[in-house]
Design a protein around this motif. Structure first.
Motif, PDB file in Angstrom:
ATOM      1  N   VAL A   1      32.374  42.216  35.090  1.00 47.72           N
ATOM      2  CA  VAL A   1      31.958  41.707  36.387  1.00 47.72           C
ATOM      3  C   VAL A   1      32.902  40.640  36.913  1.00 47.72           C
ATOM      4  CG1 VAL A   1      30.082  40.549  37.630  1.00 47.72           C
ATOM      5  CG2 VAL A   1      29.557  42.248  35.865  1.00 47.72           C
ATOM      6  N   VAL A   2      33.380  39.749  36.034  1.00 47.78           N
ATOM      7  CA  VAL A   2      34.204  38.611  36.448  1.00 47.78           C
ATOM      8  C   VAL A   2      35.617  38.807  35.895  1.00 47.78           C
ATOM      9  CG1 VAL A   2      34.378  36.108  36.538  1.00 47.78           C
ATOM     10  CG2 VAL A   2      32.136  37.184  36.322  1.00 47.78           C
ATOM     11  N   GLU A   3      36.434  39.522  36.641  1.00 48.85           N
ATOM     12  CA  GLU A   3      37.800  39.782  36.200  1.00 48.85           C
ATOM     13  C   GLU A   3      38.697  38.574  36.444  1.00 48.85           C
ATOM     14  OE1 GLU A   3      39.154  43.183  38.265  1.00 48.85           O
ATOM     15  OE2 GLU A   3      37.639  44.532  37.455  1.00 48.85           O
ATOM     16  N   ARG A   4      38.424  37.844  37.528  1.00 55.06           N
ATOM     17  CA  ARG A   4      39.253  36.726  37.948  1.00 55.06           C
ATOM     18  C   ARG A   4      38.393  35.809  38.814  1.00 55.06           C
ATOM     19  NH1 ARG A   4      43.539  39.718  41.899  1.00 55.06           N
ATOM     20  NH2 ARG A   4      44.525  37.665  41.739  1.00 55.06           N
ATOM     21  N   PRO A   5      38.884  34.634  39.195  1.00 58.36           N
ATOM     22  CA  PRO A   5      38.067  33.735  40.029  1.00 58.36           C
ATOM     23  C   PRO A   5      37.536  34.394  41.300  1.00 58.36           C
ATOM     24  CG  PRO A   5      39.964  32.559  39.177  1.00 58.36           C
ATOM     25  CD  PRO A   5      40.142  33.988  38.768  1.00 58.36           C
ATOM     26  N   ALA A   6      38.340  35.245  41.921  1.00 56.88           N
ATOM     27  CA  ALA A   6      37.889  35.908  43.144  1.00 56.88           C
ATOM     28  C   ALA A   6      36.650  36.766  42.895  1.00 56.88           C
ATOM     29  CB  ALA A   6      39.018  36.764  43.721  1.00 56.88           C
ATOM     30  N   SER A   7      36.538  37.350  41.697  1.00 51.94           N
ATOM     31  CA  SER A   7      35.364  38.155  41.374  1.00 51.94           C
ATOM     32  C   SER A   7      34.116  37.289  41.327  1.00 51.94           C
ATOM     33  CB  SER A   7      35.560  38.860  40.023  1.00 51.94           C
ATOM     34  OG  SER A   7      36.757  39.597  39.994  1.00 51.94           O
ATOM     35  N   ALA A   8      34.246  36.108  40.738  1.00 56.17           N
ATOM     36  CA  ALA A   8      33.104  35.187  40.688  1.00 56.17           C
ATOM     37  C   ALA A   8      32.701  34.746  42.087  1.00 56.17           C
ATOM     38  CB  ALA A   8      33.443  33.984  39.822  1.00 56.17           C
ATOM     39  N   VAL A   9      33.676  34.432  42.918  1.00 53.98           N
ATOM     40  CA  VAL A   9      33.379  34.028  44.295  1.00 53.98           C
ATOM     41  C   VAL A   9      32.651  35.148  45.033  1.00 53.98           C
ATOM     42  CG1 VAL A   9      34.410  33.424  46.522  1.00 53.98           C
ATOM     43  CG2 VAL A   9      35.275  32.375  44.425  1.00 53.98           C
ATOM     44  N   LYS A  10      33.124  36.369  44.856  1.00 47.99           N
ATOM     45  CA  LYS A  10      32.492  37.516  45.524  1.00 47.99           C
ATOM     46  C   LYS A  10      31.022  37.631  45.127  1.00 47.99           C
ATOM     47  CE  LYS A  10      32.686  42.599  45.592  1.00 47.99           C
ATOM     48  NZ  LYS A  10      31.419  42.799  44.872  1.00 47.99           N
ATOM     49  N   GLU A  11      30.725  37.565  43.829  1.00 41.57           N
ATOM     50  CA  GLU A  11      29.343  37.708  43.366  1.00 41.57           C
ATOM     51  C   GLU A  11      28.466  36.590  43.914  1.00 41.57           C
ATOM     52  OE1 GLU A  11      28.139  40.197  41.665  1.00 41.57           O
ATOM     53  OE2 GLU A  11      30.005  41.239  41.203  1.00 41.57           O
ATOM     54  N   LEU A  12      28.966  35.363  43.917  1.00 49.24           N
ATOM     55  CA  LEU A  12      28.158  34.232  44.332  1.00 49.24           C
ATOM     56  C   LEU A  12      27.951  34.209  45.851  1.00 49.24           C
ATOM     57  CD1 LEU A  12      29.655  31.497  41.976  1.00 49.24           C
ATOM     58  CD2 LEU A  12      27.560  32.827  41.670  1.00 49.24           C
ATOM     59  N   VAL A  13      28.966  34.589  46.623  1.00 51.77           N
ATOM     60  CA  VAL A  13      28.801  34.646  48.076  1.00 51.77           C
ATOM     61  C   VAL A  13      27.841  35.778  48.447  1.00 51.77           C
ATOM     62  CG1 VAL A  13      29.977  35.058  50.277  1.00 51.77           C
ATOM     63  CG2 VAL A  13      31.032  33.583  48.565  1.00 51.77           C
TER      64      VAL A  13
ATOM     65  N   SER B   1      48.501  32.985  43.807  1.00 54.55           N
ATOM     66  CA  SER B   1      47.988  34.352  43.889  1.00 54.55           C
ATOM     67  C   SER B   1      46.471  34.373  43.774  1.00 54.55           C
ATOM     68  CB  SER B   1      48.615  35.222  42.792  1.00 54.55           C
ATOM     69  OG  SER B   1      49.999  35.357  42.977  1.00 54.55           O
ATOM     70  N   GLU B   2      45.925  33.564  42.863  1.00 58.48           N
ATOM     71  CA  GLU B   2      44.470  33.537  42.697  1.00 58.48           C
ATOM     72  C   GLU B   2      43.792  32.950  43.938  1.00 58.48           C
ATOM     73  OE1 GLU B   2      42.949  35.048  40.436  1.00 58.48           O
ATOM     74  OE2 GLU B   2      44.599  35.467  39.066  1.00 58.48           O
ATOM     75  N   THR B   3      44.403  31.940  44.536  1.00 57.65           N
ATOM     76  CA  THR B   3      43.849  31.367  45.761  1.00 57.65           C
ATOM     77  C   THR B   3      43.849  32.393  46.881  1.00 57.65           C
ATOM     78  OG1 THR B   3      44.601  29.151  45.129  1.00 57.65           O
ATOM     79  CG2 THR B   3      44.107  29.513  47.456  1.00 57.65           C
ATOM     80  N   GLN B   4      44.932  33.146  46.990  1.00 56.66           N
ATOM     81  CA  GLN B   4      45.016  34.175  48.023  1.00 56.66           C
ATOM     82  C   GLN B   4      43.965  35.258  47.796  1.00 56.66           C
ATOM     83  OE1 GLN B   4      48.901  35.906  48.428  1.00 56.66           O
ATOM     84  NE2 GLN B   4      48.256  37.360  50.000  1.00 56.66           N
ATOM     85  N   ALA B   5      43.735  35.617  46.523  1.00 58.65           N
ATOM     86  CA  ALA B   5      42.722  36.623  46.224  1.00 58.65           C
ATOM     87  C   ALA B   5      41.331  36.149  46.625  1.00 58.65           C
ATOM     88  CB  ALA B   5      42.758  36.965  44.733  1.00 58.65           C
ATOM     89  N   VAL B   6      41.042  34.868  46.387  1.00 61.54           N
ATOM     90  CA  VAL B   6      39.757  34.302  46.817  1.00 61.54           C
ATOM     91  C   VAL B   6      39.642  34.364  48.335  1.00 61.54           C
ATOM     92  CG1 VAL B   6      38.380  32.192  46.965  1.00 61.54           C
ATOM     93  CG2 VAL B   6      39.481  32.809  44.811  1.00 61.54           C
TER      94      VAL B   6
ATOM     95  N   ASP C   1      41.068  36.465  50.382  1.00 63.47           N
ATOM     96  CA  ASP C   1      40.868  37.858  50.803  1.00 63.47           C
ATOM     97  C   ASP C   1      39.410  38.275  50.636  1.00 63.47           C
ATOM     98  OD1 ASP C   1      43.514  38.073  51.445  1.00 63.47           O
ATOM     99  OD2 ASP C   1      44.101  39.077  49.584  1.00 63.47           O
ATOM    100  N   VAL C   2      38.793  37.895  49.512  1.00 68.11           N
ATOM    101  CA  VAL C   2      37.396  38.241  49.267  1.00 68.11           C
ATOM    102  C   VAL C   2      36.491  37.619  50.326  1.00 68.11           C
ATOM    103  CG1 VAL C   2      35.457  37.745  47.720  1.00 68.11           C
ATOM    104  CG2 VAL C   2      37.559  38.702  46.798  1.00 68.11           C
ATOM    105  N   VAL C   3      36.693  36.338  50.606  1.00 67.21           N
ATOM    106  CA  VAL C   3      35.851  35.644  51.589  1.00 67.21           C
ATOM    107  C   VAL C   3      36.052  36.246  52.982  1.00 67.21           C
ATOM    108  CG1 VAL C   3      35.391  33.432  52.693  1.00 67.21           C
ATOM    109  CG2 VAL C   3      35.822  33.528  50.237  1.00 67.21           C
TER     110      VAL C   3
END
Length: 607
Positions: free
Chosen positions: A20-32, A170-175, A177-179
């Motif tokens: 479920v949580v591959e990277r920080p962006a995955s966690a942000v997606k689930e919580l949002v 890269s991780e910030t950009q992925a977050v 994109d998710v938002v």
């Protein structure tokens, strides 16, 4: 003692977290998504170090009681699946973004998780923490209505996972994109995203309706998209499609600006890529991609959202219906656009028109103290009129001005979208005057599109002429590929390509489109098999036909360098106005540029 044993609860949670949580962006997606399911109207996201050190999400949703808070951090505990009269939950009727009840316990298993929540009207908030899977008791706390979730030191409990994360940028950009994707799907919700005290995104809630959605898309995809977007709306057999699609002349080098949302859920699907490619095949070269944002509303029972651990993909019960709806709606919108071209074309042209004083034809004169220009007889005698006459000496060979038509005829023509022809430059570009500006037309590109549309209409009316192969060609394939081709034999025959099954794992080709001439039959068959496997459509054959028609149209159209009469130029303008898609050539390049009078006045400092 047997060798099979049960895994510990902590190990189970860490395995689930890996899915479920591959990277920080995955966690942000689930919580949002949880915040959206809770009815939030404002969601604030704060991250640090790309989300590895901190993720804080605050919403004004319904909040949770102390009892719900204790259950929320247990695996497979959720408020989003309702039980029927038999006590069983229906996984085929999911109307929320989340439903598995895995996100919070999975995140708590690999990070330091803190949840503070209060229901509206409750006297106090409650807080619970989970650190590497260890749960603390729920305790009272102070806090506003809604929920605030903090995730610190993501993957501290599984250090090996940290090695697979990308750099902070890269991780910030992925977050981000998710938002942005979630914000596009929910324009009625306000979003803010902050990273290291830097405001990355701030979106106010939009008003309900089409314009509110377009406003949100323009804020994320760019103002140019909003100005060059065509509204999409279609419905078929209970499936509704809405959204916006960019004009063909507003295109990109990649497909990153193509978005699909199903029941408010951002998804990535080959279906939309193939459908969009098929709809725009007539207007863009294969290496150019349009910008689209499509929203599908469908009965939850007709779509399976439980086919991917991160819910990033869906599976439609009738994928052909959805794909056909997308292709049909896009083609209808493009047809309705007529000859319209992207406003970015005019913007680029105006940007290229830069004033260069050092190259000015008439240099400023030097003034004496008395305020009058200094007389320079030496220059006047040596240059005289030759300087400015020389500047225009070649004009007769490169430009031609048509005599002005009668006043009434000119007024009528200027009222038309592309105006009345006033001249021709370099025997290539037609200059037309409209009621509020000028239009510059590339005569070759425009006529090429017109000839191409005529050929398409003729093929649609009379079919594709076929040529019988003297010796039918047998092509060996994988058995499944051969079956797919044989099943679509009728559709391929309409395109002039006649084949049939030839035993297991082979097809025999008997006729090909006559327009092709010499053809690598086996190569085309294999391309068709790949298309049917990936896109469920024979794109290779259609694109090959369009490519040949485009080549013929190119050679059969008015060439650059040909002098046109006033009647021919005006006839070209009138036919462009009446022909769909005439705003771009077969490769997506614009056929004309329109400059408004206000833009021209700004160039000369009049505005």
């Amino acid at each position: 003692m047997g060798i099979v044993r049960r895994l510990s609860e902590g190990t189970i949670n860490r395995i689930a977290a890996g899915e479920v949580v591959e990277r920080p962006a995955s966690a942000v997606k689930e919580l949002v998504e949880n915040a959206l399911d809770a009815g939030a109207r404002h969601i604030d996201i704060v991250i640090a170090s790309g989300g590895r050190e901190l993720i804080r999400i605050t919403d004004d949703g319904c909040g949770m009681s102390a009892a719900d808070l204790a259950l929320a951090i247990e695996r497979h505990a959720t408020s989003k699946l309702k039980a029927d009269e038999t006590g069983r939950e229906d996984l085929h009727d999911i109307a929320t973004l989340g439903f598995r009840g895995e996100a919070l316990p999975s995140i708590g298993a690999v990070a330091r998780l803190s949840i503070l929540s209060r229901e509206p009207g409750a006297d106090t908030a409650h807080k619970v923490t989970v650190e590497g899977g260890r749960v603390s008791p729920v305790e009272p706390a102070a806090g506003p209505a809604g929920t605030r979730i903090e995730v610190r030191d993501l993957f501290f409990a599984t250090p090996a996972r940290l090695k697979f994360l990308k750099g902070e940028r890269s991780e910030t950009q992925a977050v981000g994109d998710v938002v942005k994707r979630l914000a596009m799907a929910h324009p009625e919700v306000a979003f803010s995203l902050t990273s290291e005290a830097r405001n990355m995104l701030r979106l106010e809630a939009e008003t309900p309706g089409e314009m509110g959605r377009l406003g949100r898309l323009g804020a994320i995809m760019g103002r140019d998209f909003a100005e060059n977007a065509l509204a999409i709306e279609a419905e078929r057999e209970g499936v509704r499609l809405t959204g916006f699609a960019g004009l063909p002349t507003y295109n990109r080098g990649t497909a990153q600006m193509q978005f699909l949302f199903v029941n408010g859920r951002p998804v990535r699907d080959k279906l939309v890529i193939g459908a969009v490619r098929g709809a725009y095949a007539d207007y863009l070269a294969r290496d150019r991609h349009p910008a689209v944002a499509l929203f599908v509303e469908i009965d939850p029972r007709d779509v399976d959202v439980n086919v991917h651990p991160a819910k990033a993909e869906v599976r439609f019960r009738d994928a052909g219906l959805v794909r056909g709806l997308i292709v049909g709606a896009l083609r209808h919108a493009l047809h309705q656009a007529g000859h319209r071209a992207s406003t970015t074309v005019a913007g680029a042209a105006l940007g290229a028109l830069k004033v260069e004083p050092e190259r000015a034809l008439f240099a400023p004169q030097r003034y004496e103290q008395g305020g009058l220009p200094q007389h320079r007889p030496d220059l006047a005698e040596s240059e005289g009129p030759s300087r400015w006459q020389g500047a225009f000496a070649d004009l007769g060979r490169s430009a031609r001005v048509e005599p002005a038509p009668e006043a009434q005829a000119a007024a009528d023509a200027e009222a038309r979208p592309l105006g009345v022809a006033r001249g021709q430059l370099h025997e290539t570009y037609v200059i037309a005057q409209t009621a509020d500006g000028i239009v510059i037309v590339d005569q070759h590109a425009a006529h090429e599109r017109l000839v191409y549309e005529r050929m398409k209409n003729a093929m649609a009316a009379h079919g594709v002429a076929r040529q019988i192969l003297l010796i039918p060609e047998v092509v060996e394939l994988d058995e499944a590929e051969a079956e797919r081709l044989a099943a679509r034999a009728g559709e391929l025959a309409e395109l002039g390509f006649v084949l049939e099954a030839f035993g297991p794992g082979a097809v025999v080709v008997r006729e090909v489109p006559a327009i092709f001439g010499r053809l690598d039959v086996a190569g085309l068959v294999r391309d068709l098999a790949d298309d049917l496997s990936e896109m469920d459509e024979a794109l290779s054959l259609k694109e090959r036909l369009e490519e040949v028609c485009g080549t013929i149209a190119c050679h059969g159209s008015v060439r650059a360098g040909r002098r046109l009469s006033a009647e021919e130029m005006n006839a070209l303008l009138r036919e462009m106005e009446a022909t769909p898609h005439s705003g771009q050539c077969n490769h997506g390049r614009p056929t004309y540029v329109e400059l408004k009078l206000s833009d021209i006045e700004r160039l000369f400092g009049r505005r």
